[in-house]
Design a protein around this motif. Structure first.
Motif, PDB file in Angstrom:
ATOM      1  N   VAL A  27       6.580 -11.033  -2.677  1.00  0.00           N
ATOM      2  CA  VAL A  27       5.339 -10.397  -3.372  1.00  0.00           C
ATOM      3  C   VAL A  27       6.115  -9.426  -4.647  1.00  0.00           C
ATOM      4  CG1 VAL A  27       3.522  -8.720  -3.471  1.00  0.00           C
ATOM      5  CG2 VAL A  27       4.108 -10.133  -1.351  1.00  0.00           C
ATOM      6  N   THR A  28       5.556  -9.771  -5.764  1.00  0.00           N
ATOM      7  CA  THR A  28       5.669  -9.058  -7.063  1.00  0.00           C
ATOM      8  C   THR A  28       4.675  -8.411  -7.312  1.00  0.00           C
ATOM      9  OG1 THR A  28       7.639 -10.307  -7.449  1.00  0.00           O
ATOM     10  CG2 THR A  28       6.853  -9.000  -9.054  1.00  0.00           C
ATOM     11  N   THR A  29       4.416  -7.304  -7.481  1.00  0.00           N
ATOM     12  CA  THR A  29       3.360  -6.496  -7.918  1.00  0.00           C
ATOM     13  C   THR A  29       3.483  -5.329  -9.018  1.00  0.00           C
ATOM     14  OG1 THR A  29       1.328  -4.989  -7.064  1.00  0.00           O
ATOM     15  CG2 THR A  29       3.456  -4.737  -5.964  1.00  0.00           C
ATOM     16  N   THR A  30       2.360  -5.036  -9.664  1.00  0.00           N
ATOM     17  CA  THR A  30       2.595  -4.399 -11.164  1.00  0.00           C
ATOM     18  C   THR A  30       1.446  -3.575 -11.330  1.00  0.00           C
ATOM     19  OG1 THR A  30       3.664  -4.462 -13.158  1.00  0.00           O
ATOM     20  CG2 THR A  30       2.203  -6.127 -12.609  1.00  0.00           C
ATOM     21  N   ILE A  31       1.616  -2.504 -12.135  1.00  0.00           N
ATOM     22  CA  ILE A  31       0.549  -2.004 -13.132  1.00  0.00           C
ATOM     23  C   ILE A  31       1.019  -2.215 -14.475  1.00  0.00           C
ATOM     24  CG2 ILE A  31      -0.556  -0.670 -11.501  1.00  0.00           C
ATOM     25  CD1 ILE A  31       1.117   1.885 -12.463  1.00  0.00           C
ATOM     26  N   LEU A  88       0.902  -1.248  -0.167  1.00  0.00           N
ATOM     27  CA  LEU A  88       0.140  -0.026  -0.105  1.00  0.00           C
ATOM     28  C   LEU A  88       0.868   1.221   0.026  1.00  0.00           C
ATOM     29  CD1 LEU A  88      -2.680  -1.052   2.547  1.00  0.00           C
ATOM     30  CD2 LEU A  88      -3.020  -0.876   0.156  1.00  0.00           C
ATOM     31  N   ALA A  89       2.020   1.355   0.707  1.00  0.00           N
ATOM     32  CA  ALA A  89       2.869   2.447   0.711  1.00  0.00           C
ATOM     33  C   ALA A  89       3.379   2.554  -0.714  1.00  0.00           C
ATOM     34  CB  ALA A  89       3.833   2.157   1.928  1.00  0.00           C
ATOM     35  N   LEU A  90       3.820   1.399  -1.177  1.00  0.00           N
ATOM     36  CA  LEU A  90       4.681   1.723  -2.626  1.00  0.00           C
ATOM     37  C   LEU A  90       3.771   2.275  -3.585  1.00  0.00           C
ATOM     38  CD1 LEU A  90       6.462  -1.915  -2.653  1.00  0.00           C
ATOM     39  CD2 LEU A  90       7.428   0.232  -2.878  1.00  0.00           C
ATOM     40  N   ASN A  91       2.315   1.782  -3.296  1.00  0.00           N
ATOM     41  CA  ASN A  91       1.354   2.626  -4.305  1.00  0.00           C
ATOM     42  C   ASN A  91       1.246   4.059  -4.073  1.00  0.00           C
ATOM     43  OD1 ASN A  91      -1.987   1.776  -4.898  1.00  0.00           O
ATOM     44  ND2 ASN A  91      -0.894   3.364  -5.774  1.00  0.00           N
ATOM     45  N   VAL A  92       1.810   4.456  -2.969  1.00  0.00           N
ATOM     46  CA  VAL A  92       1.601   6.169  -2.803  1.00  0.00           C
ATOM     47  C   VAL A  92       2.914   6.565  -3.207  1.00  0.00           C
ATOM     48  CG1 VAL A  92       1.638   7.811  -0.956  1.00  0.00           C
ATOM     49  CG2 VAL A  92       0.052   5.942  -0.546  1.00  0.00           C
ATOM     50  N   VAL A  93       4.117   6.223  -2.661  1.00  0.00           N
ATOM     51  CA  VAL A  93       5.404   6.763  -3.501  1.00  0.00           C
ATOM     52  C   VAL A  93       6.152   6.222  -4.586  1.00  0.00           C
ATOM     53  CG1 VAL A  93       5.942   7.101  -0.732  1.00  0.00           C
ATOM     54  CG2 VAL A  93       6.708   4.883  -2.037  1.00  0.00           C
ATOM     55  N   GLU A  94       5.649   5.026  -5.157  1.00  0.00           N
ATOM     56  CA  GLU A  94       6.162   4.433  -6.428  1.00  0.00           C
ATOM     57  C   GLU A  94       4.712   4.250  -7.212  1.00  0.00           C
ATOM     58  OE1 GLU A  94      10.092   1.758  -6.992  1.00  0.00           O
ATOM     59  OE2 GLU A  94       8.144   0.815  -6.302  1.00  0.00           O
ATOM     60  N   PRO A  95       3.775   5.339  -7.466  1.00  0.00           N
ATOM     61  CA  PRO A  95       2.602   5.217  -8.171  1.00  0.00           C
ATOM     62  C   PRO A  95       2.850   4.669  -9.667  1.00  0.00           C
ATOM     63  CG  PRO A  95       2.901   7.340  -8.230  1.00  0.00           C
ATOM     64  CD  PRO A  95       4.116   6.554  -7.193  1.00  0.00           C
ATOM     65  N   GLN A  96       4.149   4.747 -10.169  1.00  0.00           N
ATOM     66  CA  GLN A  96       4.399   4.524 -11.596  1.00  0.00           C
ATOM     67  C   GLN A  96       4.581   2.638 -11.783  1.00  0.00           C
ATOM     68  OE1 GLN A  96       6.589   5.732  -9.485  1.00  0.00           O
ATOM     69  NE2 GLN A  96       8.475   5.293  -9.762  1.00  0.00           N
ATOM     70  N   PHE A 118      -5.407   6.781  -7.903  1.00  0.00           N
ATOM     71  CA  PHE A 118      -4.598   5.854  -8.136  1.00  0.00           C
ATOM     72  C   PHE A 118      -4.604   5.323  -9.752  1.00  0.00           C
ATOM     73  CE2 PHE A 118      -8.421   3.668  -6.937  1.00  0.00           C
ATOM     74  CZ  PHE A 118      -8.761   2.759  -7.827  1.00  0.00           C
ATOM     75  N   PHE A 119      -3.582   4.640 -10.261  1.00  0.00           N
ATOM     76  CA  PHE A 119      -3.269   4.287 -11.893  1.00  0.00           C
ATOM     77  C   PHE A 119      -3.855   3.262 -11.804  1.00  0.00           C
ATOM     78  CE2 PHE A 119      -0.330   7.922 -11.100  1.00  0.00           C
ATOM     79  CZ  PHE A 119      -0.364   8.551 -12.193  1.00  0.00           C
ATOM     80  N   LEU A 120      -4.586   3.139 -13.239  1.00  0.00           N
ATOM     81  CA  LEU A 120      -4.927   1.740 -13.789  1.00  0.00           C
ATOM     82  C   LEU A 120      -4.030   1.148 -14.639  1.00  0.00           C
ATOM     83  CD1 LEU A 120      -8.780   2.836 -14.521  1.00  0.00           C
ATOM     84  CD2 LEU A 120      -7.833   1.237 -12.577  1.00  0.00           C
TER      85      LEU A 120
END
Length: 575
Positions: free
Chosen positions: A390-394, A54-62, A407-409
């Motif tokens: 965990v590996t997570t991505t957009i 969740l924190a990565l979503n904020v500071v590394e939204p790309q 947030f980005f899709l």
């Protein structure tokens, strides 16, 4: 004099940072701190991983977020079970083989397919988080959101985020919300160190924290996601709120295989990552990589050859197992692996590389890899010895370029092969409604001869993930390196005839020797990012890629260097 110099040098070296409890390795220090905070509060490794994501979503939204997907691998210390959760995005029900065809009746070039709504898959990250929390969480769900909510109320632009905003200006050109939050009035990205407030995402996090993951998939949130992708200026989609409501994360049977004295386990298809890593390792098992060592051009040549064979097989055979027959057992059969390994020679390069013929494989054709460099990874362990990787991505940096509620899709559907037919055959990774695209993500855990976790690791960087993870495992298991030093090793990336040598590393100097072995080489920078932890003599140590902004933190929040250790507490926290 020499003795006094040695004493002075030792005094100047940083003292090992020791702490009792757990450990977190993540691609951003603020995200790692979020995980460490949850561990201090008595949370499990799963709790820490969720807070870090969740924190990565904020500071590394790309790179990642709740608008994308994730694979979670969890080792439960008490039962010694490994559980893998598939939170990969899925195509809308309306998707078909011509999903990415243009007006001319031909598949779109990938660069044209990425922007807008058509590339967006139904996000899976929150469903995967919720499943992991139900199974292995200790703290309340809402508690895991608190660090990310604080960050969304104010965080500073990092160099990596600034670079991504600069490089993806065209993708983001039509997004007024993004320009209001991340760009200056003159259209340039906000400078490094500028404080960003993402109030919309803070509100989203508060809502999901209070109402649970279902509030994302049913109701107004799901309706806004569908409306955004369907109303996109570029490549509008046909997603429905029902596509979101019907999405579920799936527990997959782990893929496991031995490598020398170790047992390596990780996520199964639709990810091709762990299968391909195991192919690379097993095809190399008959060679004495330890004796060759990390400074041997022959060793790197052997790795490149094994990569070629593994990439050929993964490109040919791996897709969503709910839609196509994936011959995992045939690929990992010892007799098949022996035949593939026999194609590798230490003194020459294969003239041609083709996919093999594993048992259970239907006739197919190889398709070109579609992934680009995005994604993020993390690893965490708690006081009881539970481990999560965990590996997570957009997918691409900033995904589709579309945003909803801060947030980005994702643009994950461009991980499908955009052309469904090749040489008269349907490809395994073609687009179909409800299907999950093939991934290279490879979160995995390697167990030592004693049955204990030896290494937990993952990487970001598109299809280079497979080569990165295989290289790091060879570094730790064959060459005896710390996980930090193994992550820092240079990369040779050979998905086809050309072997790409990471620029500015010792591999660049090996180019003449590799050419003498028949290698076709190219020297180039590679977008790499890894995180991992290891267990050595009853202690936890961590590694974070020096190419990234990543760090390793102990439960107390203190940084842990390459030679630091976190002492395990076998009794766990006091109740």
């Amino acid at each position: 004099m020499a003795r006094r110099f040695l004493i002075l040098l030792l005094a100047l070296l940083p003292a090992p940072a020791l702490a009792k409890g757990g450990i977190v390795s993540a691609a951003d220090p603020r995200a790692a701190a979020a995980g460490a905070e949850i561990l201090r509060a008595g949370g499990s490794a799963a709790d820490a991983a969720i807070a870090t994501m969740l924190a990565l979503n904020v500071v590394e939204p790309q790179s990642a977020g709740i608008g994308g997907g994730a694979f979670i691998v969890f080792h439960e210390a008490k039962t010694k079970r490994i559980v893998t959760i598939d939170g990969r995005e899925a195509a809308p029900a309306a998707a078909d083989m011509r999903w990415f065809f243009g007006p001319d009746g031909q598949p779109l070039p990938k660069g044209q397919a990425i922007p807008g709504g058509r590339s967006v898959g139904v996000p899976g990250t929150l469903r995967a988080m919720a499943m992991a929390h139900r199974r292995f969480g200790k703290l309340p769900w809402a508690r895991l959101f608190q660090p990310a909510i604080r960050l969304a109320q104010g965080f500073d632009v990092s160099p990596r985020l600034n670079r991504s905003l600069t490089q993806q200006a065209n993708l983001l050109r039509d997004n007024a919300w993004v320009h209001g939050v991340f760009y200056q009035p003159d259209g340039t990205p906000k400078p490094v160190g500028t404080r960003i407030v993402n109030a919309d995402f803070a509100a989203t996090l508060r809502r999901v924290a209070a109402q649970g993951a279902d509030s994302f998939y049913v109701g107004p949130q799901a309706q806004r996601i569908a409306a955004t992708v369907n109303g996109a200026t570029r490549n509008p989609s046909k997603m429905t709120p029902g596509d979101l409501a019907s999405y579920d994360a799936k527990e997959r049977t782990p893929v496991c295989q031995t490598y020398r004295a170790y047992r390596v386990c990780g996520i199964a298809p639709p990810s091709s990552g762990v299968v391909a890593v195991l192919l690379i390792l097993k095809q190399l098992e008959r060679f004495d990589l330890k004796a060759l060592g990390k400074d041997s051009p022959t060793a790197w040549h052997l790795i490149a050859e094994s990569e070629r064979l593994a990439y050929a097989d993964r490109d040919m055979f791996v897709g969503d197992p709910d839609f196509v027959s994936v011959p995992v057992a045939g690929l990992l059969d010892p007799a098949y692996l022996a035949r593939r390994s026999a194609l590798i020679a230490p003194d020459r390069t294969m003239a041609e590389v083709r996919a093999g013929e594993p048992a259970g494989a239907p006739p197919r054709v190889r398709a070109e890899p579609q992934e680009v460099h995005g994604t993020t990874s993390l690893a965490a362990a708690d006081r009881q010895g539970n481990v999560a990787t965990v590996t997570t991505t957009i997918e691409s940096p900033f995904g589709s370029g579309l945003t909803v509620d801060g947030f980005f899709l994702n643009n994950e559907l461009t991980d499908f092969d955009l052309a469904p037919v090749k040489d008269g055959y349907l490809v395994a990774n073609r687009v179909e409604g409800g299907k999950r695209p093939r991934s290279s993500m490879a979160p995995l855990i390697a167990y030592g001869p004693d049955g204990q976790v030896r290494v937990a690791i993952g990487a970001a960087g598109g299809s280079t993930i497979i080569a990165q993870v295989a290289k790091a495992l060879i570094g730790t298991l064959d060459w005896g390196l710390s996980v930090q030093d193994a992550i820092a090793l240079p990369l040779i990336y050979a998905p086809g005839k050309t072997a790409v040598l990471e620029a500015g590393t010792p591999l660049e100097a090996m180019a003449p020797a590799l050419k003498a072995l028949g290698e076709t080489v190219q020297v180039a920078p590679l977008g790499l990012k890894m995180n991992g932890i290891e267990r050595v003599n009853g202690t936890w140590a961590g590694g974070a890629d020096p190419r990234s902004e990543g760090v390793v933190l102990g439960e107390d929040g203190k940084p842990l260097g390459a030679f630091s250790r976190v002492r395990l507490n076998p009794k766990g926290p006091q109740e």
